[in-house]
Design an enzyme around this catalytic site. Sequence first.
Site, mmCIF file in Angstrom:
data_model
loop_
_atom_site.group_PDB
_atom_site.id
_atom_site.type_symbol
_atom_site.label_atom_id
_atom_site.label_comp_id
_atom_site.label_asym_id
_atom_site.label_seq_id
_atom_site.Cartn_x
_atom_site.Cartn_y
_atom_site.Cartn_z
ATOM 1 N N LYS A 90 0.820 -1.215 0.000
ATOM 2 C CA LYS A 90 0.000 0.000 0.000
ATOM 3 C C LYS A 90 0.854 1.265 0.000
ATOM 4 C CE LYS A 90 -2.511 0.423 3.642
ATOM 5 N NZ LYS A 90 -2.407 1.501 4.624
ATOM 6 N N ARG A 116 -10.884 4.323 9.959
ATOM 7 C CA ARG A 116 -10.639 2.957 10.425
ATOM 8 C C ARG A 116 -11.924 2.274 10.876
ATOM 9 N NH1 ARG A 116 -5.451 1.261 11.482
ATOM 10 N NH2 ARG A 116 -3.816 2.839 11.518
ATOM 11 N N ARG A 124 10.925 -10.969 5.201
ATOM 12 C CA ARG A 124 11.535 -9.643 5.021
ATOM 13 C C ARG A 124 12.810 -9.494 5.865
ATOM 14 N NH1 ARG A 124 7.307 -4.986 5.469
ATOM 15 N NH2 ARG A 124 7.042 -5.862 7.563
ATOM 16 N N ARG A 145 12.978 -7.834 11.626
ATOM 17 C CA ARG A 145 12.200 -7.095 12.617
ATOM 18 C C ARG A 145 11.481 -8.048 13.554
ATOM 19 N NH1 ARG A 145 8.732 -2.692 9.360
ATOM 20 N NH2 ARG A 145 7.197 -3.702 10.684
ATOM 21 N N ARG A 170 -2.155 -9.137 13.505
ATOM 22 C CA ARG A 170 -2.367 -7.924 12.695
ATOM 23 C C ARG A 170 -3.461 -8.140 11.668
ATOM 24 N NH1 ARG A 170 3.595 -6.668 10.682
ATOM 25 N NH2 ARG A 170 2.649 -4.867 9.638
#
Length: 241
Positions: free
Chosen positions: A32, A107, A148, A181, A192
């Site tokens: 995004k 949201r 990642r 991370r 999430r």
Amino acid sequence: MTSESAAHSSAQAASAFLPGPILLLGAPGVGKGTQAQRLMADFGIPQISTGDILRDNIARGTDLGKVAKGLMDQGQLVPDQMVNNMVGARLAQPDVERGYILDGYPRTLGQAEWLDSHLTSTAAGHAPLVAISIRVDEQELLRRITGRRICPVCKHIYNIYSKPPKQEGICDFDGSPLQHRSDDTEAAFTERMKAYNSLTAPVIEHYSRQGRFREVDGARSVEQVTAAIESSLKQLRQAVE
């Protein structure tokens, strides 16, 4: 027509189109942020993030910023109405005349309903807000997130599955050890996704019910996803205006 002149004509066509207010939706890892940057460049419009708005109000010491900081320091959420007021003030600035990309807002269904009311009662209401969601299969998103790796020096991003470094764990450009991370784990991703789905489902339903929602396939190339978003945006503008 040369490729250079074709690109120039395409850029002129994009700049002539008024995109209006856009809500760009997407789960963690769909790209995004990349797409928002491309839309900003193509249309010359700002990205408006509620996080940035909060930090700006706090830094400037506005009345809203002082109250928000007090709540945040106590670990409390900033109420919808306070966020709404900050967004309303941001949308009164002149750089939103052609349009803007909303990031992280609305949201909730309550925020979406307030924004609709605000836009119809102000000069910014000439174009209704449209929502475009970038969709990627959850298994692919999991690979993007957990695979990642980031260089702490040059910030280059790798993925051990789809874009690995030449030497495992080492940045190709400066030889720094890559970092993973702490929140790029399957457990964190699952939580999430639960939060994202529960928050956005009613927002998506709200805009879909009014014919102001489209979904694009985010598994394609960056350029193809941008083209799909811009095509959907133009279709939505024709349908709602």
